[in-house]
Design a protein around this motif. Structure first.
Motif, short mmCIF file in Angstrom:
data_model
loop_
_atom_site.label_atom_id
_atom_site.label_comp_id
_atom_site.label_asym_id
_atom_site.label_seq_id
_atom_site.Cartn_x
_atom_site.Cartn_y
_atom_site.Cartn_z
N PHE A 41 4.03 16.43 -0.53
CA PHE A 41 4.42 15.09 -1.08
C PHE A 41 5.42 15.35 -2.09
O PHE A 41 6.34 14.32 -2.33
CB PHE A 41 3.11 14.59 -1.76
N SER A 183 3.56 14.93 -9.61
CA SER A 183 2.76 14.64 -8.54
C SER A 183 1.59 15.26 -8.46
O SER A 183 1.27 16.23 -9.00
CB SER A 183 3.60 15.23 -7.24
N THR A 207 4.45 6.13 -6.84
CA THR A 207 3.87 6.06 -5.24
C THR A 207 2.44 6.38 -5.43
O THR A 207 2.02 7.26 -5.97
CB THR A 207 4.80 6.72 -4.59
N LEU A 209 -0.15 7.41 -2.07
CA LEU A 209 -0.37 7.57 -0.58
C LEU A 209 -1.82 7.79 -0.39
O LEU A 209 -2.56 9.07 -0.88
CB LEU A 209 0.66 8.96 -0.21
N ALA A 235 4.65 1.55 -5.69
CA ALA A 235 4.59 1.34 -4.05
C ALA A 235 3.45 2.14 -3.53
O ALA A 235 3.16 3.36 -3.70
CB ALA A 235 5.79 2.20 -3.55
N VAL A 236 2.44 1.32 -2.66
CA VAL A 236 1.28 1.75 -2.00
C VAL A 236 1.76 1.89 -0.64
O VAL A 236 1.96 0.96 0.08
CB VAL A 236 0.07 0.65 -2.03
N LEU A 237 1.98 3.31 -0.22
CA LEU A 237 2.27 3.72 1.10
C LEU A 237 1.18 3.27 2.20
O LEU A 237 -0.01 3.54 2.05
CB LEU A 237 2.73 5.13 1.02
N PRO A 238 1.61 3.42 3.34
CA PRO A 238 0.48 3.19 4.77
C PRO A 238 -0.20 4.57 4.36
O PRO A 238 0.52 5.59 4.08
CB PRO A 238 1.32 3.22 5.78
N LEU A 240 -1.92 8.10 5.06
CA LEU A 240 -1.81 9.35 5.73
C LEU A 240 -3.26 9.50 6.49
O LEU A 240 -3.93 10.10 5.73
CB LEU A 240 -1.58 10.52 5.24
N SER A 263 1.10 12.42 12.84
CA SER A 263 1.62 12.26 11.56
C SER A 263 1.24 13.05 10.43
O SER A 263 2.09 13.52 9.61
CB SER A 263 1.20 10.88 11.05
#
Length: 275
Positions: A41, A183, A207, A209, A235-238, A240, A263
Motif C-alpha cells: 500500500f 502508511s 486515503t 482502503l 478519499a475512500v477507495l473501493p 480490497l 484483485s
C-alpha cells in the motif's frame, strides 16, 4: 565472524520465494498478510528515507523495497525486540538488501528522549523530521483484551503493553518530515480511534482502503495513508477483497493462493507465497 553474503543465485531464489523462508524468532510475533499489505500500500517518493515503526522481522519494509516502485528508497526498521531486529537484518541479507535496509532496537516510547540524548555507542539515535515516509503496523489489542498469548514476544507485538497506538503515532509525527507520508494498517473495528489519533497529531488522513475477506463480510482491516500537516481531504477507495467466491471447483485440498482474488494478487503479488 559475519556470515558470508549469499550468492546471486541464492538471492534470486529468496526473492522469488518471498515471503517464504524469512527468519522469524520461534517465540516472537509471526508476521501475517497485514504486514505484506502495508508494504504493498505504501507509496513513498523516489529516494525517500523510509522508517518502519515496529518492523518485526522486516516483511513490510522488505516487500516495499522488492516491489521496486520507489527508486533509490532506503528503509530503516526499528523494533523493541533485539531478536526481531536480528531476524530483520538476516532477512535483508538473505534478500540481498543490506545496502538499502537496516534494523535497530528502539522503543517507540523513547523516540523523543533518544533524539535528545548524547549519542551512545551502538545506540540508534533518530533525528526529528528525518524520514520522508513511515510505515506503521502498531499492536492491535488494548491491554487486557483478547486471549493472552503464552509467549512474551507475541504479547509485545499484539498488545499495547510496550506502546499504544498513541505512542506509535507520536513517534511517527516526531520523526516524519513536514508533508511526509505515513502508511498504517489497523483493525477496521478501531478506525474511529485511528482517525482521531491521526488528526490530533497533525497527520491528516488522505486515503482509506477497507480490506474485506469476502464481498459479503464487513471490513477486517483498513489501510490508511496520511500526510503530516496536510490539507483535510480524504478519499475512500473501493474495498480490497482478499478471497474470491467459491465456484464449486475448489476441492478440500485447495491452497490459499488458489482462493485469493485476482484483485488481491494484483495489489500484492507476494500473497500467493504467504505461508
Amino acid at each position: 565472524m559475519e556470515n558470508p553474503a549469499p550468492s546471486t543465485d541464492a538471492v534470486r531464489d529468496a526473492r522469488a520465494l518471498f515471503p517464504r523462508g524469512l527468519t522469524q524468532p520461534e517465540s516472537g510475533w509471526r508476521f501475517s498478510l497485514d504486514a505484506l499489505l502495508l508494504g504493498a500500500f505504501a507509496s513513498p517518493k523516489p529516494g525517500a528515507r523510509v522508517l518502519d515503526l515496529g518492523c518485526g522481522c522486516g516483511p513490510a519494509g522488505l516487500w516495499l523495497l522488492l516491489r521496486e516502485m520507489c527508486p533509490n528508497a532506503t528503509v530503516t526498521g526499528v523494533d523493541i525486540s533485539p531478536d526481531m531486529v536480528r531476524a530483520a537484518g538476516e532477512n535483508a541479507a538473505l534478500l540481498g538488501l543490506t545496502d538499502v535496509f537496516s534494523a535497530h532496537v528502539l522503543d517507540v516510547r523513547e523516540v523523543r528522549a533518544r533524539a535528545a540524548d548524547a549519542p551512545r555507542k551502538g545506540a540508534f539515535r533518530p533525528e526529528p523530521e528525518s524520514f520522508g515516509h513511515i510505515l506503521c503496523n502498531p499492536p492491535y489489542q488494548p491491554m487486557g483484551a483478547g486471549r493472552r498469548s503464552p509467549h512474551a514476544g507475541r504479547r509485545l507485538a499484539r498488545c499495547e503493553s510496550c506502546g499504544t497506538l498513541d505512542d506509535f503515532l507520536s513517534a511517527a509525527a516526531f520523526l516524519l518530515a513536514n508533508r511526509g507520508g505515513l502508511s498504517v494498517v489497523y483493525p477496521a473495528s478501531r478506525l474511529t480511534g485511528l482517525i482521531t489519533a491521526l488528526t490530533e497529531k497533525n497527520l491528516e488522513p488522505k486515503t482509506l482502503l477497507p480490506v474485506l475477506s469476502r464481498p459479503d463480510h464487513p471490513a477486517r482491516l483498513v489501510l490508511v495513508s496520511a500526510v503530516k500537516n496536510g490539507g483535510r481531504e480524504l478519499a475512500v477507495l473501493p474495498p480490497l477483497i482478499l478471497y474470491r467466491e467459491s465456484d464449486g471447483t475448489d476441492g478440500p485440498d485447495a491452497g490459499a493462493p488458489r482462493r485469493l482474488s485476482e484483485s488481491a494478487l494484483a495489489f500484492c503479488p507476494c500473497l500467493a507465497a504467504n505461508p
